[in-house]
Design a protein around this motif. Structure first.
Motif, mmCIF file in Angstrom:
data_model
loop_
_atom_site.group_PDB
_atom_site.id
_atom_site.type_symbol
_atom_site.label_atom_id
_atom_site.label_comp_id
_atom_site.label_asym_id
_atom_site.label_seq_id
_atom_site.Cartn_x
_atom_site.Cartn_y
_atom_site.Cartn_z
ATOM 1 N N GLY A 86 0.743 -1.371 -0.192
ATOM 2 C CA GLY A 86 -0.102 0.081 -0.295
ATOM 3 C C GLY A 86 0.898 1.184 -0.464
ATOM 4 O O GLY A 86 2.484 1.413 0.222
ATOM 5 N N CYS A 87 0.270 2.091 -0.108
ATOM 6 C CA CYS A 87 0.907 3.759 -0.331
ATOM 7 C C CYS A 87 0.072 4.798 0.238
ATOM 8 O O CYS A 87 -1.312 4.943 0.056
ATOM 9 N N ASP A 88 0.863 5.433 1.232
ATOM 10 C CA ASP A 88 -0.010 6.863 1.310
ATOM 11 C C ASP A 88 0.070 7.926 0.757
ATOM 12 O O ASP A 88 -0.489 9.432 1.216
ATOM 13 N N HIS A 89 0.858 8.192 -0.263
ATOM 14 C CA HIS A 89 1.580 9.694 -1.035
ATOM 15 C C HIS A 89 0.252 9.759 -1.347
ATOM 16 O O HIS A 89 -0.200 8.706 -2.191
ATOM 17 N N PRO A 90 0.058 10.949 -1.920
ATOM 18 C CA PRO A 90 -1.087 11.101 -2.332
ATOM 19 C C PRO A 90 -0.750 11.558 -4.160
ATOM 20 O O PRO A 90 -2.109 12.665 -4.688
ATOM 21 N N CYS A 91 -0.150 10.981 -4.773
ATOM 22 C CA CYS A 91 -0.175 11.368 -5.996
ATOM 23 C C CYS A 91 -0.873 11.468 -7.238
ATOM 24 O O CYS A 91 -1.472 10.934 -6.837
ATOM 25 N N THR A 92 -1.207 12.700 -7.460
ATOM 26 C CA THR A 92 -2.010 12.387 -8.698
ATOM 27 C C THR A 92 -2.325 11.854 -9.722
ATOM 28 O O THR A 92 -3.623 11.867 -10.242
ATOM 29 N N PHE A 93 -1.698 11.209 -9.910
ATOM 30 C CA PHE A 93 -1.548 10.533 -11.503
ATOM 31 C C PHE A 93 -1.684 9.009 -11.073
ATOM 32 O O PHE A 93 -2.387 8.437 -11.947
ATOM 33 N N CYS A 94 -1.616 8.785 -9.470
ATOM 34 C CA CYS A 94 -1.670 7.733 -9.448
ATOM 35 C C CYS A 94 -3.390 7.405 -8.751
ATOM 36 O O CYS A 94 -3.803 7.430 -7.811
ATOM 37 N N VAL A 95 -3.709 5.534 -9.054
ATOM 38 C CA VAL A 95 -4.785 4.842 -8.588
ATOM 39 C C VAL A 95 -4.210 3.986 -7.575
ATOM 40 O O VAL A 95 -4.857 2.864 -6.756
ATOM 41 N N ILE A 96 -2.747 3.045 -7.497
ATOM 42 C CA ILE A 96 -2.384 2.185 -7.194
ATOM 43 C C ILE A 96 -2.801 2.300 -5.300
ATOM 44 O O ILE A 96 -3.405 1.734 -4.282
ATOM 45 N N PRO A 97 -2.726 3.457 -4.544
ATOM 46 C CA PRO A 97 -3.698 3.573 -2.972
ATOM 47 C C PRO A 97 -4.936 2.485 -3.156
ATOM 48 O O PRO A 97 -4.979 2.531 -2.569
ATOM 49 N N ASN A 98 -6.113 3.148 -4.419
ATOM 50 C CA ASN A 98 -7.538 2.867 -4.244
ATOM 51 C C ASN A 98 -6.480 1.360 -4.476
ATOM 52 O O ASN A 98 -8.226 0.441 -4.061
ATOM 53 N N LEU A 126 11.404 10.038 -10.100
ATOM 54 C CA LEU A 126 11.228 11.483 -10.027
ATOM 55 C C LEU A 126 9.759 11.810 -10.659
ATOM 56 O O LEU A 126 9.481 12.868 -10.322
ATOM 57 N N GLN A 127 9.735 11.382 -11.911
ATOM 58 C CA GLN A 127 7.892 11.490 -12.284
ATOM 59 C C GLN A 127 8.524 13.344 -13.159
ATOM 60 O O GLN A 127 8.083 12.738 -14.219
ATOM 61 N N HIS A 128 9.069 13.906 -12.706
ATOM 62 C CA HIS A 128 9.229 14.501 -13.611
ATOM 63 C C HIS A 128 10.473 16.473 -12.444
ATOM 64 O O HIS A 128 11.083 15.174 -11.693
ATOM 65 N N GLY A 187 7.964 -3.151 -2.870
ATOM 66 C CA GLY A 187 6.680 -2.799 -2.114
ATOM 67 C C GLY A 187 6.386 -1.435 -2.735
ATOM 68 O O GLY A 187 7.264 -0.766 -3.838
ATOM 69 N N GLN A 188 5.037 -0.432 -2.331
ATOM 70 C CA GLN A 188 5.428 0.711 -3.839
ATOM 71 C C GLN A 188 6.056 1.864 -2.834
ATOM 72 O O GLN A 188 6.153 2.594 -3.423
ATOM 73 N N ASP A 189 6.234 1.617 -1.761
ATOM 74 C CA ASP A 189 6.785 2.445 -0.751
ATOM 75 C C ASP A 189 8.226 2.237 0.300
ATOM 76 O O ASP A 189 7.638 2.035 0.786
ATOM 77 N N ALA A 201 12.731 3.960 -4.745
ATOM 78 C CA ALA A 201 12.753 5.110 -3.301
ATOM 79 C C ALA A 201 11.885 6.058 -3.588
ATOM 80 O O ALA A 201 12.060 6.669 -4.918
ATOM 81 N N TYR A 202 11.625 6.865 -2.492
ATOM 82 C CA TYR A 202 10.715 8.244 -2.764
ATOM 83 C C TYR A 202 12.035 9.775 -2.590
ATOM 84 O O TYR A 202 12.129 9.250 -1.220
ATOM 85 N N PRO A 203 11.756 9.616 -3.316
ATOM 86 C CA PRO A 203 12.936 11.044 -3.785
ATOM 87 C C PRO A 203 13.427 11.944 -1.865
ATOM 88 O O PRO A 203 13.999 11.454 -1.453
HETATM 89 S S1 SF4 Z 1 2.654 6.838 -7.408
HETATM 90 FE FE1 SF4 Z 1 4.175 5.555 -5.979
HETATM 91 S S2 SF4 Z 1 4.283 6.971 -4.283
HETATM 92 FE FE2 SF4 Z 1 3.003 7.826 -5.193
HETATM 93 S S3 SF4 Z 1 0.927 7.139 -4.783
HETATM 94 FE FE3 SF4 Z 1 1.628 5.772 -6.545
HETATM 95 S S4 SF4 Z 1 2.703 4.448 -5.433
HETATM 96 FE FE4 SF4 Z 1 2.257 5.868 -4.111
#
Ligand code: SF4
Length: 494
Positions: A199-211, A307-309, A243-245, A280-282
């Motif tokens: 799982g993941c608690d980050h709020p990245c707006t492009f990502c549905v993985i936490p869902n 890093l995504q961008h 892991g996701q994180d 790794a989360y930066p």
């Molecule tokens: S991109 Fe990675 S860090 Fe961000 S919400 Fe998705 S799984 Fe979590």
């Protein structure tokens, strides 16, 4: 697979031989969803024309589209989400159904399977609730916390009502395996992955993985260490922590620098030759973490940090923060603390609002940062993600063109970097004959993570008649191409 194996199933990777077909799916971006659906449809044909009697769909596609799968592909007999792994046995007919005769049931209560909580089958907390039953609504109201945003959105759009959403649980998965969960390794005998958190608690707006994977939760420290010890005792010499994180490992257990502490413990396991972690989360790359990587010979000098961008404006819209300047400082620190480290990253192109100036900044950053390995993903507009409702979507053709530009830029950076390897003697893990030709073997160094980075082709076995897959050798890099290199075995096996 471990659960199925222990229950007596004989596993095969040939669908035409199978009585039960299981498709494990991914659904975080469009291409992954498409591949999953294509595979389900392909397997459904085996069910109508081959020996297969049952088709099960498992994994992330189920977490997103449980109801749609059931409705649109009637050949599917059962679905198993990421939070209910043990239900695979009932789905395969190898155990009695836990809570209800159909696996398209709705879990009520806390959303856990009985085995998570120790509750007995039939426990009122886990009884099957048929669509429309009153307790469903009550459960829903009581447990908004932990529900998934995507389901909320689809309900608001009138696409379903929770009370008659067939088969779906609105709760996030909570499952975590431990060292006693049976595993059936499909990786080569010397390598294994260990998932240390889910799982993941980050709020990245492009990502549905936490869902799809739920809230961040770490496995117990002792459980991970015990599993690593068991794997090494079985002959595993390379462990990749995932892991996701991973860099948040232990935060929920009250640990400070949890990942570094874990790496320290695992690096001490005799016989473990290579240890690495992915993703790794930066802003979680601490000095202690880097010093730990530097300190142990058996921790690979390798860091994958998506890093995504690089544009601060875009990273803000992505709800990730930072930008090129901060990242360059981080990379400088990483390289100074762990000399010779190999760096991998990935970027998203075409995020909503990505202007020509944002893209130019990203190109400039890639030129400055000089990553060893780099992946580029096209932005995928996923409902349920924060970015889905953002305006200024970038046209598909622009996204494709930007991706091509970045890959071309990286090609020349990578080629120059690989040329620096020529003449170096490195430890090489022999993996087996090349898929491309029987004349070559393939292997990896500590600078290549399994399955993802470029290849090392072995065209000269030195004094040896043959190599053994899964064994380590000393080898000299003799040629470099854009992403791949060629090596000659010098001595071994080690
Ligand atoms: S991109 Fe990675 S860090 Fe961000 S919400 Fe998705 S799984 Fe979590």
């Amino acid at each position: 697979m471990g659960l199925l194996d222990r229950a007596g199933a004989r596993l095969t990777s040939h669908p035409e031989e199978a009585e039960i077909l299981i498709v494990n799916t991914c659904s975080f971006i469009d291409t992954a969803k498409q591949e999953s659906v294509d595979t389900i449809l392909e397997m459904a044909r085996h069910k109508t024309s081959g020996s297969a009697k049952r088709l099960i769909v498992a994994g992330c596609l189920v977490e997103r589209y449980r109801d749609e799968i059931q409705k649109s592909i009637p050949e599917v007999d059962a679905v198993v989400g990421t939070g209910e792994l043990e239900a695979i046995l009932a789905a395969a007919g190898l155990a009695a159904p836990v809570a209800a005769p159909s696996l398209f049931n709705i879990l009520s209560g806390n959303g856990r399977t009985p085995s998570d909580s120790g509750a007995a089958p039939g426990d009122s907390n886990h009884a099957e609730i048929r669509p429309g039953q009153e307790s469903r609504a009550a459960t829903h109201k009581a447990e908004i916390a932990g529900s998934r945003a995507e389901g909320d959105l689809r309900e608001q759009q009138g696409r379903f009502r929770r009370d008659d959403w067939q088969g779906a649980t609105h709760l996030l998965p909570t499952y975590l395996y431990d060292e006693t969960t049976p595993r059936f390794l499909t990786t080569p005998k010397s390598s294994a992955y260990i998932k240390i958190a889910e799982g993941c608690d980050h709020p990245c707006t492009f990502c549905v993985i936490p869902n799809l994977r739920g809230k961040f939760r770490s496995r117990r420290f002792e459980s991970v260490v015990a599993e690593a010890q068991q794997l090494v005792a079985r002959g595993v010499q390379e462990i990749t922590l995932i892991g996701q994180d991973t860099t948040c490992y232990g935060e929920d257990l009250g640990m400070k620098d949890g990942l570094a502490t874990l790496l320290d413990a695992l690096a001490g396991i005799p016989g473990l030759r290579w240890l690495r972690f992915l993703y790794a989360y930066p802003n979680r790359i601490t000095t202690r973490l880097l010093e730990t990587i530097a300190k142990h010979d058996n921790i690979c000098k390798y860091l994958d940090v998506p890093l995504q961008h690089a544009s601060p404006d875009l990273l803000k819209r992505m709800k990730r923060g930072a930008g090129a300047d901060i990242f360059l400082k981080t990379l400088e620190k990483v390289r100074a603390t762990v000399p010779g480290i190999t760096l991998r990253t990935s970027f998203i192109v075409g995020f909503p609002g990505e202007s020509a100036a944002d893209f130019a900044l990203l190109e400039q950053f890639i030129g400055d940062a000089k990553f060893d390995w780099l992946g580029v993903f096209n932005y995928s507009d996923e409902e349920g993600s924060g970015a889905f409702s953002l305006d200024a979507k970038v046209p598909k053709r622009t996204i494709e063109a930007r991706k091509r530009r970045l890959m071309k830029l990286q090609q020349s950076i990578s080629k120059r970097a690989k040329q620096q390897w020529v003449g170096r003697e490195l430890v090489l893990l022999a993996e087996g004959e090349s898929d491309e030709t029987q004349l070559l073997w393939e292997g990896r160094t500590q600078f290549h993570a399994p399955e993802i980075d470029g290849k090392v082709y072995i065209n000269d076995f030195g004094d040896l008649e043959a190599l053994e897959p899964g064994r380590f050798y000393n080898a000299e890099i003799t040629e470099a191409h854009e992403y791949d290199v060629v090596a000659r075995v010098v001595s071994g096996p080690l």
